[in-house]
Enzyme design. Structure first.
Site, PDB file in Angstrom:
ATOM      1  CB  CYS A  57      -0.917   0.014   1.225  1.00 38.50           C
ATOM      2  SG  CYS A  57      -2.052   1.444   1.249  1.00 38.50           S
ATOM      3  CG  ASP A  59      -0.648   4.103   5.311  1.00 39.99           C
ATOM      4  OD1 ASP A  59      -1.853   4.178   5.612  1.00 39.99           O
ATOM      5  OD2 ASP A  59       0.273   4.551   6.030  1.00 39.99           O
ATOM      6  NE  ARG A  61      -0.590   5.030   8.732  1.00 40.50           N
ATOM      7  CZ  ARG A  61      -1.859   4.825   9.065  1.00 40.50           C
ATOM      8  NH1 ARG A  61      -2.255   5.053  10.310  1.00 40.50           N
ATOM      9  NH2 ARG A  61      -2.720   4.372   8.177  1.00 40.50           N
ATOM     10  CG  HIS A 113      -1.566  -0.896   5.942  1.00 42.59           C
ATOM     11  ND1 HIS A 113      -2.090   0.139   6.684  1.00 42.59           N
ATOM     12  CD2 HIS A 113      -1.733  -0.541   4.648  1.00 42.59           C
ATOM     13  CE1 HIS A 113      -2.532   1.077   5.873  1.00 42.59           C
ATOM     14  NE2 HIS A 113      -2.333   0.691   4.632  1.00 42.59           N
ATOM     15  CB  CYS A 116      -5.753  -0.331   4.671  1.00 39.89           C
ATOM     16  SG  CYS A 116      -5.425   0.190   2.965  1.00 39.89           S
TER      17      CYS A 116
HETATM   18 CO    CO Z   1      -3.443   1.321   3.012  1.00 40.31          CO
END
Ligand code: CO
Length: 233
Positions: A57, A59, A61, A113, A116
């Site tokens: 992803c 993302d 993090r 994750h 999400c």
């Molecule tokens: Co995500």
């Protein structure tokens, strides 16, 4: 009158800007690596031989190298919103093709994750715009598993389970490609894995969907690889 083609930002006067910190961080990185491993840059400049294609992803993090404690050169990485493998997406299909046929990776990891935002948004009715077309692929995963998901009363738990089921579906989407089925037949690789990253603990969870052959696919998705070998790519 100011020249509209010139930026009005003066980066030198704005030391708190994130981009300035990134460039400063790059200087520290170069100095640190030069001290720790003087051959580091020369070695990587010669080429890459990653062992794994990572599909994760976007993302912020979930930093691939950091959470797996791997050095640059180990992972070939493709990231998009909610770690999707969409069969009309030439971006991910090209990454898979290049990783399998040219870099000859041993493994493909699809890593989702918990928490999400993409998966959570797919469970809402709100119209978000262009991204709705992307999120619809996750809604399709929900529909496939609606019986199991609808039975989970707690919304966070239901979202977490959809994160897991979405990873599993994307693992199978990787395996449905001719690229991967042909590589299985010719080379006995890649092994395809599904993992989920837990932001709260920092731990990766192996969903144990380790697919490594056509027998693991529903029949409708299996190519007659022997017949097609040499004729298709
Ligand atoms: Co995500």
């Amino acid at each position: 009158m100011s020249d509209p083609t010139k930026t009005t930002l003066n980066l030198k006067d704005m030391h708190d800007l994130s981009v300035v910190r990134m460039l400063a961080g790059n200087q520290r990185f170069v100095e640190r690596m030069a001290a720790e491993d003087p051959a580091f840059f020369d070695r990587l400049a010669q080429g890459q031989t990653p062992h794994t294609l990572w599909i994760g992803c976007s993302d912020s993090r979930v930093s691939t190298d950091v959470i797996t404690d791997t050095d640059p050169g180990s992972l070939f990485v493709h990231r998009n919103i909610a770690n999707m493998v969409v069969h009309t997406d030439f971006n991910v299909l090209s990454a898979i093709d290049y990783a399998v046929n040219h870099l000859k990776v041993q493994h493909i990891v699809v890593c989702g994750h918990y928490k999400c935002g993409g998966v959570a948004a797919s469970m809402e009715a709100a119209e978000l715009g262009l991204i709705d077309n992307w999120l619809r692929n996750i809604k399709d995963v929900y529909r496939l598993h609606a019986g199991e998901l609808d039975a989970i009363e707690d919304k966070d738990a239901r979202t977490a389970r959809l994160v897991e089921l979405n990873v599993i579906e994307q693992v199978y989407n990787v395996c449905k490609t001719f690229t991967v089925q042909k590589a299985w037949r010719e080379h006995g690789r890649p092994f395809v894995h599904g993992w989920v990253y837990d932001l709260k603990s920092g731990l990766l969870k192996d969903l144990e969907v380790n697919v490594s052959g056509r027998r693991d696919l529903e029949e409708i998705y299996r190519f007659d690889v022997d017949k097609n070998l040499g004729a298709a790519h």
